[in-house]
Design a protein around this motif. Sequence first.
Motif, PDB file in Angstrom:
ATOM      1  N   LYS A  92      59.022 -85.274  27.877  1.00 15.76           N
ATOM      2  CA  LYS A  92      58.164 -85.303  29.066  1.00 15.76           C
ATOM      3  C   LYS A  92      58.706 -84.335  30.111  1.00 15.76           C
ATOM      4  O   LYS A  92      57.962 -83.579  30.727  1.00 15.76           O
ATOM      5  N   ARG A  93      60.010 -84.379  30.286  1.00 17.96           N
ATOM      6  CA  ARG A  93      60.619 -83.508  31.284  1.00 17.96           C
ATOM      7  C   ARG A  93      60.418 -82.037  30.922  1.00 17.96           C
ATOM      8  O   ARG A  93      60.132 -81.211  31.778  1.00 17.96           O
ATOM      9  N   VAL A  94      60.559 -81.737  29.633  1.00 19.43           N
ATOM     10  CA  VAL A  94      60.368 -80.353  29.202  1.00 19.43           C
ATOM     11  C   VAL A  94      58.933 -79.905  29.486  1.00 19.43           C
ATOM     12  O   VAL A  94      58.691 -78.765  29.887  1.00 19.43           O
ATOM     13  N   ARG A  95      57.986 -80.816  29.306  1.00 18.53           N
ATOM     14  CA  ARG A  95      56.584 -80.488  29.561  1.00 18.53           C
ATOM     15  C   ARG A  95      56.340 -80.119  31.011  1.00 18.53           C
ATOM     16  O   ARG A  95      55.378 -79.422  31.324  1.00 18.53           O
ATOM     17  N   GLY A  96      57.174 -80.623  31.905  1.00 14.75           N
ATOM     18  CA  GLY A  96      56.997 -80.316  33.318  1.00 14.75           C
ATOM     19  C   GLY A  96      57.688 -79.020  33.731  1.00 14.75           C
ATOM     20  O   GLY A  96      57.568 -78.583  34.860  1.00 14.75           O
ATOM     21  N   ALA A  97      58.432 -78.431  32.806  1.00 17.25           N
ATOM     22  CA  ALA A  97      59.140 -77.183  33.090  1.00 17.25           C
ATOM     23  C   ALA A  97      58.359 -76.024  32.479  1.00 17.25           C
ATOM     24  O   ALA A  97      57.558 -76.230  31.571  1.00 17.25           O
TER      25      ALA A  97
END
Lengths: 255, 330
Positions: A92-97
């Motif tokens: 999820k965090r990677v998707r926000g980057a």
Amino acid sequence: MKNDLELLGRQVGWEQRSYWRNPAAAGFSFVFPILIMVIFATTNGNGKIAELGNISYTQYYIPAIVAFGIMGVTFTNLAITVTFKREAGTLKRVRGAPLPSWIYLGGLIGNSIVVGILLTALVIAFGIIAYGVSIPGNIAALVVTLAVGAACFCAMGLAVTTVVPNADAAPAIVNLVFFPLLFISGTFFPISKGSVLTKIAGVFPVRHFITGTFAAFDPHAHSSLRGGDLLVMVGWGAVAMLVANRRFRWEASTT
Amino acid sequence: MAVAVAVDGLRKSYGTVEAVKGVTFSIEEGEVFALLGPNGAGKTTIVEILEGYRKRSAGTVEVLGMDPEKSSRRLKERIGIVLQESTTEPYLTVEEVLRQRTYWYPNPSNVDDVIALVGLEEKRRARLRTLSGGQQRRLDLALGLIGNPDLIFLDEPTTGFDPSARRASWVIIRNLCSLGKTVLLTTHYMDEAQHLANRVAVISGGVFVAEGTPDSLGGRNQAAVHIRFSLPDGITVHDLPIPARPDAAAGDVVIETQEPTAALARLTGWAVERRLELPGLSVTRPTLEDVYLELAGDPTDGAAADTTKATATTKATGTTKVTDATKAAS
Ligand SMILES: Nc1ncnc2c1ncn2[C@@H]1O[C@H](COP(=O)(O)OP(=O)(O)OP(=O)(O)O)[C@@H](O)[C@H]1O
Ligand SMILES: [Mg+2]
């Protein structure tokens, strides 16, 4: 694009760093195949396999373990790692980057492939030195077969995450799919050609990966590249890719 | 001043549950905007829609002039996200995960600066799985800042911090806005909103129940002042020169007035004349916390959006609640 490729290379580097620091994961996918190889080679000692033209057991095991190792680092390792990262919120965090998602997943896949190459080299070297296994007759055929197998099982690893509900279930589900197939596909002992089990196993890619890899080593084979085996793996890989592409989840499910 | 975030008529349903029921607001560039509300009010839902994680059911949303649903790389390069939940890359170190992220952004911050900013110098070579909960949250903040974003989303950034770490992160956030960055923050801490935000919106049950500067929120600057004291021996409420109300929960009496100076003068004049001391005499304006409790309703009842009912219950039990909440926060 050049930057993206460079970024992909870096991601593989970070994943490698992380991988070798995790003794459990590295142990499972790396040490396990070698351990199995040593145990089986020792218990079956100098036996010969009549059905396969009186080759030695080790001549059979080495390719089988090479295939097994690659399946472990692609299918099993990728499926479990990705599920864990999904459930932990890392994906999820990677998707926000701004890092493109394919590069992130590419880093994980690249890591599996690097480990797979190391493992393959180690198993083959071990086989040649310790058991006098004959050097693969056709290196090109071996490389092609392993590459197709690795691609197929990476895709399957990503696809299987779509049916794993949570991190706790990941190892159980993945191994439940994987181990029965390994057994009926002749990974740990040769299986006789016309049997029902073999016919069932023939539907799945595990069997074809094993026979394909074996062919590249087989001193008696006419052709060391088995197109049929490759085709089955490509087919499964393509279907897996479709499933993954459709149903892949980046976040833990909330239900 | 340009608008960093513009939200109009935003709605979000999860199946039959309507979590956000038509919310409209905008955030100017360089502003710190705080979303305040009880558990389940819809804060995370709104923030994650703005971050591009969730799809809205209705309404329009613009973040830095772009639609977050399009999930463009260009937008992601300019925003920093601190999610409500932490996550780790357990086998890498603090320095390594930050270094890794610098390659993801076109214009990243300096790793050493960010580590120093969040106060993790001593842990820079620690593997993430060895960090404490609060240290992990500080790393989350660092990860939100490493891309040198123009707009930063902070979903409960200081939950789990010890009081000094909380103060320290306030300084960080204030520094961010002095650099001209825009911040959208959610929090349960009134003092945090008061300290950091230029503007606060109180959300409850998926709707905004109030919006304004921390000082004016809910008419706080015009609200009645409370004069409190305990009754001296032998005096009843009826003896007092101005109407007062006994507060059983606090064990004292309260005078609510719009003219505290005059009221105090009469009260103290009356007391001095009779040589009486008024124990525990204090003069207070409602805190942001009082206003919040009134607006958001009972904090243990996440869905309370009925302001009138909430006001009534706060009158009866407000004092004890404020005390409890203050204890919990410190
Ligand atoms: N993925 C989801 N599926 C179904 N319902 C959800 C989902 N996410 C949130 N909700 C519901 O939507 C409502 C708002 O949730 P949200 O997480 O936005 O609240 P919040 O204000 O962030 O609360 P908190 O202060 O506890 O973080 C809640 O009733 C919650 O149960
Ligand atoms: Mg939340």
